[in-house]
Scaffold this motif. Structure first.
Motif, PDB file in Angstrom:
ATOM      1  N   MET A   1       0.849  -1.185   0.000  1.00  0.00           N
ATOM      2  CA  MET A   1       0.000   0.000   0.000  1.00  0.00           C
ATOM      3  C   MET A   1       0.890   1.243   0.000  1.00  0.00           C
ATOM      4  SD  MET A   1      -2.777  -1.718   0.099  1.00  0.00           S
ATOM      5  CE  MET A   1      -4.069  -0.532   0.388  1.00  0.00           C
ATOM      6  N   ARG A   2       0.542   2.197  -0.841  1.00  0.00           N
ATOM      7  CA  ARG A   2       1.359   3.393  -0.991  1.00  0.00           C
ATOM      8  C   ARG A   2       0.672   4.587  -0.326  1.00  0.00           C
ATOM      9  NH1 ARG A   2       3.036   6.199  -6.738  1.00  0.00           N
ATOM     10  NH2 ARG A   2       4.437   7.805  -5.915  1.00  0.00           N
ATOM     11  N   LEU A   3       1.394   5.249   0.562  1.00  0.00           N
ATOM     12  CA  LEU A   3       0.859   6.367   1.318  1.00  0.00           C
ATOM     13  C   LEU A   3       1.625   7.641   1.006  1.00  0.00           C
ATOM     14  CD1 LEU A   3       0.644   4.716   4.881  1.00  0.00           C
ATOM     15  CD2 LEU A   3      -0.899   4.398   2.937  1.00  0.00           C
ATOM     16  N   LEU A   4       0.945   8.766   1.187  1.00  0.00           N
ATOM     17  CA  LEU A   4       1.593  10.075   1.124  1.00  0.00           C
ATOM     18  C   LEU A   4       1.542  10.683   2.515  1.00  0.00           C
ATOM     19  CD1 LEU A   4       2.858  12.500  -0.352  1.00  0.00           C
ATOM     20  CD2 LEU A   4       0.526  13.308  -0.838  1.00  0.00           C
ATOM     21  N   LEU A   5       2.691  11.048   3.037  1.00  0.00           N
ATOM     22  CA  LEU A   5       2.799  11.728   4.327  1.00  0.00           C
ATOM     23  C   LEU A   5       3.131  13.190   4.062  1.00  0.00           C
ATOM     24  CD1 LEU A   5       3.079  11.858   7.445  1.00  0.00           C
ATOM     25  CD2 LEU A   5       5.471  11.126   7.139  1.00  0.00           C
ATOM     26  N   VAL A   6       2.264  14.085   4.511  1.00  0.00           N
ATOM     27  CA  VAL A   6       2.487  15.528   4.351  1.00  0.00           C
ATOM     28  C   VAL A   6       2.657  16.105   5.752  1.00  0.00           C
ATOM     29  CG1 VAL A   6       1.701  17.661   3.299  1.00  0.00           C
ATOM     30  CG2 VAL A   6       0.957  15.461   2.343  1.00  0.00           C
ATOM     31  N   GLU A   7       3.895  16.361   6.132  1.00  0.00           N
ATOM     32  CA  GLU A   7       4.239  16.773   7.496  1.00  0.00           C
ATOM     33  C   GLU A   7       5.514  17.596   7.443  1.00  0.00           C
ATOM     34  OE1 GLU A   7       4.781  17.745  10.999  1.00  0.00           O
ATOM     35  OE2 GLU A   7       3.052  16.383  10.864  1.00  0.00           O
ATOM     36  N   ASP A   8       5.488  18.804   8.049  1.00  0.00           N
ATOM     37  CA  ASP A   8       6.650  19.681   7.953  1.00  0.00           C
ATOM     38  C   ASP A   8       7.656  19.480   9.077  1.00  0.00           C
ATOM     39  OD1 ASP A   8       4.833  20.818   9.787  1.00  0.00           O
ATOM     40  OD2 ASP A   8       5.733  22.798   9.522  1.00  0.00           O
ATOM     41  N   SER A   9       7.318  18.706  10.097  1.00  0.00           N
ATOM     42  CA  SER A   9       8.279  18.408  11.158  1.00  0.00           C
ATOM     43  C   SER A   9       9.188  17.264  10.700  1.00  0.00           C
ATOM     44  CB  SER A   9       7.553  18.006  12.441  1.00  0.00           C
ATOM     45  OG  SER A   9       8.455  17.441  13.366  1.00  0.00           O
ATOM     46  N   VAL A  10      10.449  17.569  10.501  1.00  0.00           N
ATOM     47  CA  VAL A  10      11.389  16.559  10.009  1.00  0.00           C
ATOM     48  C   VAL A  10      11.527  15.421  11.013  1.00  0.00           C
ATOM     49  CG1 VAL A  10      13.772  16.123   9.315  1.00  0.00           C
ATOM     50  CG2 VAL A  10      12.636  18.241   8.619  1.00  0.00           C
ATOM     51  N   LEU A 170      -5.943  -6.889 -11.417  1.00  0.00           N
ATOM     52  CA  LEU A 170      -4.939  -5.868 -11.127  1.00  0.00           C
ATOM     53  C   LEU A 170      -3.810  -5.953 -12.143  1.00  0.00           C
ATOM     54  CD1 LEU A 170      -4.740  -6.538  -7.273  1.00  0.00           C
ATOM     55  CD2 LEU A 170      -6.085  -4.759  -8.409  1.00  0.00           C
ATOM     56  N   SER A 171      -3.545  -4.862 -12.840  1.00  0.00           N
ATOM     57  CA  SER A 171      -2.461  -4.847 -13.816  1.00  0.00           C
ATOM     58  C   SER A 171      -1.117  -4.765 -13.109  1.00  0.00           C
ATOM     59  CB  SER A 171      -2.617  -3.659 -14.770  1.00  0.00           C
ATOM     60  OG  SER A 171      -2.412  -2.442 -14.076  1.00  0.00           O
ATOM     61  N   LYS A 172      -0.062  -5.106 -13.827  1.00  0.00           N
ATOM     62  CA  LYS A 172       1.281  -5.007 -13.247  1.00  0.00           C
ATOM     63  C   LYS A 172       1.624  -3.567 -12.904  1.00  0.00           C
ATOM     64  CE  LYS A 172       3.302  -9.093 -15.486  1.00  0.00           C
ATOM     65  NZ  LYS A 172       4.344  -9.577 -16.423  1.00  0.00           N
ATOM     66  N   SER A 173       1.221  -2.629 -13.757  1.00  0.00           N
ATOM     67  CA  SER A 173       1.526  -1.226 -13.477  1.00  0.00           C
ATOM     68  C   SER A 173       0.766  -0.745 -12.254  1.00  0.00           C
ATOM     69  CB  SER A 173       1.185  -0.353 -14.694  1.00  0.00           C
ATOM     70  OG  SER A 173      -0.194  -0.428 -15.005  1.00  0.00           O
ATOM     71  N   GLN A 174      -0.475  -1.204 -12.068  1.00  0.00           N
ATOM     72  CA  GLN A 174      -1.236  -0.830 -10.880  1.00  0.00           C
ATOM     73  C   GLN A 174      -0.580  -1.367  -9.628  1.00  0.00           C
ATOM     74  OE1 GLN A 174      -5.347  -2.031 -10.961  1.00  0.00           O
ATOM     75  NE2 GLN A 174      -5.740  -1.421  -8.851  1.00  0.00           N
ATOM     76  N   LEU A 175      -0.151  -2.607  -9.673  1.00  0.00           N
ATOM     77  CA  LEU A 175       0.527  -3.192  -8.515  1.00  0.00           C
ATOM     78  C   LEU A 175       1.808  -2.437  -8.192  1.00  0.00           C
ATOM     79  CD1 LEU A 175       0.009  -6.969  -9.327  1.00  0.00           C
ATOM     80  CD2 LEU A 175      -0.971  -5.737  -7.387  1.00  0.00           C
ATOM     81  N   SER A 176       2.580  -2.114  -9.212  1.00  0.00           N
ATOM     82  CA  SER A 176       3.827  -1.369  -8.993  1.00  0.00           C
ATOM     83  C   SER A 176       3.557   0.005  -8.397  1.00  0.00           C
ATOM     84  CB  SER A 176       4.600  -1.219 -10.307  1.00  0.00           C
ATOM     85  OG  SER A 176       5.053  -2.459 -10.778  1.00  0.00           O
ATOM     86  N   ASP A 177       2.515   0.685  -8.907  1.00  0.00           N
ATOM     87  CA  ASP A 177       2.180   2.027  -8.422  1.00  0.00           C
ATOM     88  C   ASP A 177       1.798   2.026  -6.953  1.00  0.00           C
ATOM     89  OD1 ASP A 177       2.676   3.276 -10.814  1.00  0.00           O
ATOM     90  OD2 ASP A 177       0.584   3.287 -11.465  1.00  0.00           O
ATOM     91  N   HIS A 178       1.214   0.927  -6.488  1.00  0.00           N
ATOM     92  CA  HIS A 178       0.694   0.898  -5.119  1.00  0.00           C
ATOM     93  C   HIS A 178       1.597   0.172  -4.140  1.00  0.00           C
ATOM     94  CE1 HIS A 178      -3.315   2.700  -5.738  1.00  0.00           C
ATOM     95  NE2 HIS A 178      -3.160   2.259  -6.967  1.00  0.00           N
ATOM     96  N   LEU A 179       2.640  -0.480  -4.632  1.00  0.00           N
ATOM     97  CA  LEU A 179       3.532  -1.221  -3.737  1.00  0.00           C
ATOM     98  C   LEU A 179       4.873  -0.539  -3.511  1.00  0.00           C
ATOM     99  CD1 LEU A 179       2.877  -4.850  -5.027  1.00  0.00           C
ATOM    100  CD2 LEU A 179       2.143  -3.897  -2.850  1.00  0.00           C
ATOM    101  N   TYR A 180       5.194   0.448  -4.355  1.00  0.00           N
ATOM    102  CA  TYR A 180       6.490   1.105  -4.261  1.00  0.00           C
ATOM    103  C   TYR A 180       6.319   2.608  -4.142  1.00  0.00           C
ATOM    104  CZ  TYR A 180       7.998  -3.427  -6.046  1.00  0.00           C
ATOM    105  OH  TYR A 180       8.188  -4.773  -6.210  1.00  0.00           O
TER     106      TYR A 180
END
Length: 221
Positions: A1-10, A170-180
């Motif tokens: 699963m691919r997440l985006l973390l938006v946080e300004d505290s390093v 699930l296509s290979k590109s979809q799996l790659s997009d969501h696993l990495y």
């Protein structure tokens, strides 16, 4: 699963990246609201963790823009603000959940699991269950008909994604997009190897190959 973390505290971001990585999530990190406004709708994230107090653009403004452009990616707000009015404002803007700072990492992980399951139409049970397969995300443990099966970290990530999307093509590109994450090199041959490893452990029929289309997880029959 691919997440985006938006946080300004390093400091906080570093600790969350390490913790989420240990639990099998691929995470991209941004610290500026302007960057987040663009990337949050241009990349296929499974979930976004969004701080409200960001440089560049406020988190609520970014969230409203995402929702205004049709994004339905689950968003979990991190906030140091404690008033009910501000929490309600975040939910009205389109947040799916919120977590007040400071928080325990385990609570964040459980909330992420719950949001991802809800987004995929699954009940929030302690384990993912498909047929005789049981996957415990908290313990990162997998069992087949009650017998524990050892998996590598990469195998676990792929199996979890398959089980969350049981029966879907699930296509290979979809799996790659969501696993990495965005910095990882992606090689479809690696996916083929991982799929074959899962088949060797759970049976060939557990994952169907649709030539030219991708894979479909059907569970243990």
């Amino acid at each position: 699963m691919r997440l985006l973390l938006v946080e300004d505290s390093v400091e906080l971001a570093d600790s969350l990246l390490a913790e989420l990585g240990r639990h099998g999530y691929a995470v991209d990190w941004l610290a500026d609201g302007r960057d987040a406004a663009y990337q949050g709708i241009s990349e296929p994230y499974d979930l976004i963790i969004l701080d409200l107090g960001l440089p560049g653009r406020p988190g609520l403004e970014v969230l409203r823009e995402w929702r205004g452009k049709g994004s339905n990616t689950p968003v979990l707000i991190l906030t140091a603000r404690s008033s009910w009015a501000e929490r309600i404002e975040g939910l009205k803007a389109g947040a799916d959940d919120y977590l007040s700072k400071p928080f325990h990492p385990e609570e964040l992980l459980l909330r992420i699991q719950a949001l991802l399951r809800r987004a995929n139409g699954l009940s929030n049970q302690p384990e993912l269950v498909v047929g005789g397969l049981q996957l415990d995300e908290s313990e990162q443990r997998v069992s087949l008909n009650g017998q524990q099966v050892e998996l590598t970290a990469a195998e676990f990530r792929l199996l979890r994604y398959f089980m969350l999307h049981n029966g879907q093509l699930l296509s290979k590109s979809q799996l790659s997009d969501h696993l990495y994450d965005g910095e990882s090199e992606r090689d479809s041959n690696v996916l083929e190897v991982l799929v074959n490893r899962l088949r060797s452990k759970f049976g060939k029929a557990v994952i169907e190959t649709r030539r030219g289309q991708g894979y479909r997880f059907v569970g243990v029959r």
